[in-house]
Structures are given as C-alpha cells and as structure tokens.
Design an enzyme around this catalytic site. Structure first.
Site, PDB file in Angstrom:
ATOM      1  N   SER A 112       0.650  -1.138   0.024  1.00 23.69           N
ATOM      2  CA  SER A 112       0.002   0.060   0.133  1.00 23.69           C
ATOM      3  C   SER A 112       0.788   1.350  -0.076  1.00 23.69           C
ATOM      4  O   SER A 112       1.804   1.413  -0.808  1.00 23.69           O
ATOM      5  CB  SER A 112      -0.872  -0.114   1.163  1.00 23.69           C
ATOM      6  N   ARG A 129     -11.863   5.978   9.903  1.00 27.91           N
ATOM      7  CA  ARG A 129     -11.353   4.803   9.821  1.00 27.91           C
ATOM      8  C   ARG A 129     -12.371   3.594   9.379  1.00 27.91           C
ATOM      9  O   ARG A 129     -12.120   2.808   8.633  1.00 27.91           O
ATOM     10  CB  ARG A 129     -10.706   4.393  11.211  1.00 27.91           C
ATOM     11  N   ASP A 165      -8.304  -6.971  -4.335  1.00 27.12           N
ATOM     12  CA  ASP A 165      -7.911  -5.727  -4.024  1.00 27.12           C
ATOM     13  C   ASP A 165      -8.510  -4.742  -5.123  1.00 27.12           C
ATOM     14  O   ASP A 165      -8.044  -4.630  -6.163  1.00 27.12           O
ATOM     15  CB  ASP A 165      -6.455  -5.551  -3.752  1.00 27.12           C
ATOM     16  N   HIS A 203      -7.898  -5.571  -0.302  1.00 22.04           N
ATOM     17  CA  HIS A 203      -6.689  -5.017  -0.068  1.00 22.04           C
ATOM     18  C   HIS A 203      -5.776  -5.044   1.288  1.00 22.04           C
ATOM     19  O   HIS A 203      -4.423  -5.180   1.113  1.00 22.04           O
ATOM     20  CB  HIS A 203      -6.927  -3.278  -0.086  1.00 22.04           C
ATOM     21  N   ASP A 204      -6.351  -5.590   2.300  1.00 18.37           N
ATOM     22  CA  ASP A 204      -5.916  -6.014   3.643  1.00 18.37           C
ATOM     23  C   ASP A 204      -5.311  -7.045   3.414  1.00 18.37           C
ATOM     24  O   ASP A 204      -4.301  -7.614   4.249  1.00 18.37           O
ATOM     25  CB  ASP A 204      -6.804  -6.111   4.622  1.00 18.37           C
TER      26      ASP A 204
END
Lengths: 198, 377
Positions: free
Chosen positions: B148, B218, B314, B347-348
């Site tokens: 990232s 968040r 992602d 994405h994580d």
C-alpha cells in the site's frame, strides 16, 4: 531435462538476453541462467507456475502472450522462446509476429500433427488423434490451432520469415530437417524445433 | 508513556528540504529493528509501513500491546526471516509513533504543532528514512519492501536511490494515486475536520480529541480494505447479539458493530492530524508525473530486482495499477517478477495470513539472497 530443452539451449549463445514465453515451472530458465549465463525473463499464464518460478528467484511475470508481449520493446531480447504453446493461442499469427518484433531471434517448437501415428489414428479409427504429446480429447483440448511441420514451413515462407535451423525430434532422436527431407521428417517427427529470424 | 524512553529514536541533524519548499532539521525519526546485521552487512531489509502503521512491524507493539502490523510476515522463520535478515522499520515523518509529526510538542508554545506541521510527501518520507542507513552504517540494502503506502515508498526509494537496494518488493500499490483513492481519503479528512473537537487542528491532549471524526474516517477506510465477497462471507446479514431487528439505529448488524469497534480502537492509537497529513502525502503521490509522464524514467539504469505483487480482490489498488509498474519496468528491460495472488481478503490481504503470498515472498527472498552470494564467490 527434456531433449527439446537441450536442443533449444544449444541454439542460445552465452551472455545473451532471453525471454521464455510460457516458461512453465522455469526449468529451462534455470538451466539457461546457470549454464549459459544468460539474462533470462519469463512470461507464464498459470498462477501456480508463476509462484513456483518466483520461489526460485526467477524473473517471471504472470500474463499471456496474446496480451502481454506488447509491453516489451522492439528487439529487446536476443532470443525469444515459445515451447509447444503456439497451437493454444487464439491468433498464432499475431503471436509469431510479436515474438519476431520483440526478439532478434525466435525459437519455436511445435508438436507435429503430421506425425504418422496422428495420421493413422484419423485414417484408421476415424477419430481425432490422442497421443503422448497431444493427450487431449477434441472437446477439452486447449490446442486450437494444430499444425504440421510442413504447415509451419509454408507459414514461414508466406510470411517471409527466415528459418535458420530446423530440428526434428522423435523420441530422443535428434536430426536436421532440410528442404530435401522435409516430407519424410514431417512423417516421423514428434516435435519440430525452429530457429527463426525476420 | 514510559515506553517512549525505550523507543529507538535518532535525531536527524542534517537539513531536509521538503517538497513543499520548507526545510526541516534536528527532527526525530523513530525506528525499530529485528534480527541481526551480519558481518558483511549485506542482509538488511528496510520495510516501509502503510497509512496507519508504525515502526513496530513484528512481535508485540510495546505501545499498543497488540501484534505488530506485519507480524504474519516479519519474524523468525517467516517471510522476512529475522533469523536470516536484519529488518529495519521506521515510523514515517507525519506519523504519530515518535517520528517528526503534527503531534510533537512545539517548545515555544508547549503545545502540539498541529496544522503548523508542513505538508509532506512520500518523497519526503523516503528521504528522511534514508538517513537511517547512514546511521546504521549500511552501504547497501538487500531489500526494500512494503504494501500500500509502503509500496509507494518502495517505488520512490528505488527511484531516488537506484543502487541502494538489490531487491524491491512493491506490494498492492500504485505509481500514481487514483481519483477514487483521493476521494476516499478526502472523505476521511472531511469526517475529521467536521468534528468540532478538531478545532482547526489545534486540539491537544488536555482538550478533547476529534475521536468521532477519526473513527468515522477509519470506518470508511476499513470498508475499502475489504472485498465485497469477504464481507459477505464473514458477516452476511448476521445480527449482533439479537434475534430480530430493533427498528432503531443501534448496531443491529454484525458488520455495523464490527466497523464501530474498528473505529473506536483506532482512535486510541492514532492521531487525527497525522491521518490528515499522511493521506495527503498519498494523494500527492504521482511518480509518473514526477518523471514527465513516463514511469519507466523513474527506474532508468536501475539494477534492482523487482518483485511486484497484487491481489485479485483488491479494488483499492487493483492489479491493473500494479501491472502498470511491471509494464514500465519491462519497457526498460529491468529485472521484474510479477504475480497476482488469488484471495478474497481485499486490499488488506498483504497484512493477513495469506499462505501463498507469504511463502512466495519467503522463497523469493531466500533464493535471491543465496544466488547473490554464490555469484559473488
């Protein structure tokens, strides 16, 4: 290592830049980088095989020749190798054209559909041939464009592609293909290996 | 925070000219190391963290008491094997874990600098961290790696210092932050700035922090780190500790409760102003533009071996953007490997236990390290 790879590696001069299109597990790449000190890159469509190659530290990118050869500049490799995958492309004609654009020399191997066992299968059984090199049934084969050594010769002639060397592989027997023995080699070869130049 | 005393911090005396034009000097950079630097000093790996990470990549973070952000990947016998490699990770400038950021106290006013902190870029972050190599006496890194925003730093680092790392692993990143990503970052910033506690960034520990705004930022960001399929499989329409809908706005659904929890724990460990500054740095990142529209020029003459990795699910930093990096590298004949890892974790994925991903990196690093050593002999 496969006989085919031995023939291919003999074509390749030391310290050259090589692209192996459809590099599979990277066996040929490993051999070339160790024995011929070549700078070798690979392109492979299968994620599993790409991961195997990268695990060996090989510079392989996931992608397919029909879409991803575009990114390589003209004549950026001394040799581009295409081993037994030409028949699986949607447009083999475009792929060959792109290979010749990217590589100064191109090495292509084809499973020979002109082999006598193949011919006999169709002639006697009246069924689509299933052989050691072509183990698929007609309904599940990835091979869309089968050709014979003679066909490939004709193709190169029509496209004005020079065939520098052509080798016949029948089991472990390696021999040269020439214009005078072409008809015979087309009958007895399981594989044809060609060194091409535009 | 008594742990601050144990924190490794260097003071960078040398002036650093930032992209915004300001110059900073005598600023702190907090870092952590794992494993040992060998005698040849050829086994060092510099890892760059993502938006909300810090220097505590492995083991237990001594401040939060939770697992380090890359604990799956960094440690003894892991992908970045600290039995073998010396792993360095620094808190980026702009961050809030000891490095020069908006939360540090201005000695003149005895208050946090807040929005008087200069707008920084990925380039500034990388240039600041470069000082760490001089300090640790490392001539050449074996590798630089990060996912990232960490991946963006990898790209910028190799571009700024072409011969400083033998291997570069940009993971799930981009060379040019997309409109969609800028949009999500702006959403987060607006959530923070519209919290009245934010007070133009001039809150301090004594006053109330903009916790609500930061939590919403968040929550929104967290959704972008996951995939639709992953969310559906994990939560579906499951209800939270209740058998039926309550016809109100409490967290009826597990996904709501989960996001609220993610928001609430985040505010305990992260500074709202840092969030503004770091997301801004990501938005400004456009390596392609830095090199006149030709990304290949960013890596001209590089001898670094690249390994680019993306993930199928992602959608924040999709495969296509990672592939653009590969294409730019191939255009100049750089040594590059690329694979897209199949996973539904979004994405994580780069932070999680994705065995295919971790084992491929581990083997790649180990083989490449021994190949380099063989060739030297």
């Amino acid at each position: 290592m496969k006989e085919e790879f031995k023939v291919i590696s003999k074509f390749i001069e030391e310290k050259s830049r090589v692209l192996d299109v459809g590099c599979g597990d990277g066996i040929l790449m490993e051999y070339l980088s160790k024995n011929k000190v070549v700078d070798v890159r690979g392109l492979e469509i299968s994620k599993e095989k790409v991961k195997k190659c990268l695990s060996k530290g090989l510079a392989v990118i996931e992608g397919d020749a029909e879409n991803d050869l575009k990114q390589f500049p003209d004549l950026s490799f001394d040799y581009v190798i295409l081993s037994q995958t030409l028949q699986a492309f949607m447009t083999p004609e475009n792929v060959i054209e792109n290979l010749l654009r990217v590589g100064k020399k191109v090495i292509v191997t084809i499973p020979n559909f002109g082999h006598w066992k193949v011919r006999l299968d169709l002639l006697l059984k009246g069924e689509m041939p299933v052989t050691k090199n072509l183990p698929y049934q007609w309904y599940n084969t990835p091979n869309l464009h089968m050709c014979t050594i003679q066909d490939f010769y004709n193709f190169c002639n029509n496209k004005r592609v020079n065939i520098y060397k052509s080798i016949s592989l029948n089991g472990e027997k390696i021999s040269n293909i020439t214009t005078s023995n072409l008809k015979y080699k087309n009958l007895i070869s399981e594989l044809g290996i060609f060194l091409l130049e535009k | 925070m008594s742990n601050l005393n144990k924190m490794k911090i260097i003071i960078i005396e040398k002036a650093l000219k930032l992209d915004c034009g300001k110059e900073i000097s005598n600023f702190p950079l907090a870092y952590e190391t794992y494993g040992n630097l060998n005698e040849k000093k050829d086994n060092a790996i510099l890892i760059f963290h993502a938006l909300t990470g810090d220097q505590y990549a492995s083991g237990i973070n001594p401040i939060t008491k939770k697992e380090g952000w890359w604990n799956y990947a960094v440690g003894p016998g892991k992908a970045f094997d600290t039995d073998k490699f010396f792993v360095i990770c620094a808190n980026v400038i702009g961050g809030c874990m000891g490095s020069y950021g908006p939360g540090i106290i201005d000695p003149l006013t005895n208050k946090p600098i807040g929005t008087n902190f200069p707008v920084i870029t990925i380039n500034d972050m990388v240039n600041a961290q470069y000082n760490l190599l001089d300090y640790l006496n490392i001539e050449k890194l074996f590798a630089v790696a990060g996912g990232s925003m960490g991946g963006m730093q990898v790209l910028q680092f190799v571009s700024n210092f072409p011969n400083k790392a033998r291997v570069a692993l940009p993971i799930a990143c981009t060379a040019s932050h997309s409109a969609q990503n800028i949009a999500f970052n702006e959403l987060g910033r607006q959530a923070i700035m519209s919290d009245s506690n934010w007070n133009e960034g001039l809150y301090d520990e004594k006053s109330k922090n903009p916790d609500k705004g930061l939590a919403v930022a968040r929550m929104a960001a967290h959704i972008t780190y996951l995939s639709k399929q992953g969310l559906q499989e994990k939560f579906g329409r499951n209800l939270q500790e209740r058998s039926d809908l309550k016809f109100g706005f409490d967290a009826d659904f597990q996904i709501e409760s989960y996001l609220r929890y993610q928001g609430s724990v985040f505010v305990d460990r992260f500074d709202a102003n840092s969030y503004l500054y770091i997301t801004r740095a990501m938005d400004y990142f456009d390596l392609t533009k830095q090199f006149g529209g030709n990304l290949s020029k960013a890596f001209k003459d590089t001898k670094t071996k690249f390994f680019v990795i993306s993930f199928t699910s992602d959608w924040l930093y999709p495969t296509s953007e990672n592939k653009d990096i590969v294409i730019a590298l191939n255009a100049i004949g750089a040594d590059v490997g690329f694979v897209e890892i199949k996973t539904d974790k979004g994405h994580d994925s780069f932070l999680l236990d994705v065995p295919d991903f971790l084992s491929t990196i581990k083997n790649y690093l180990n083989t490449t390290y021994s190949n380099i050593n063989e060739r030297r002999i």
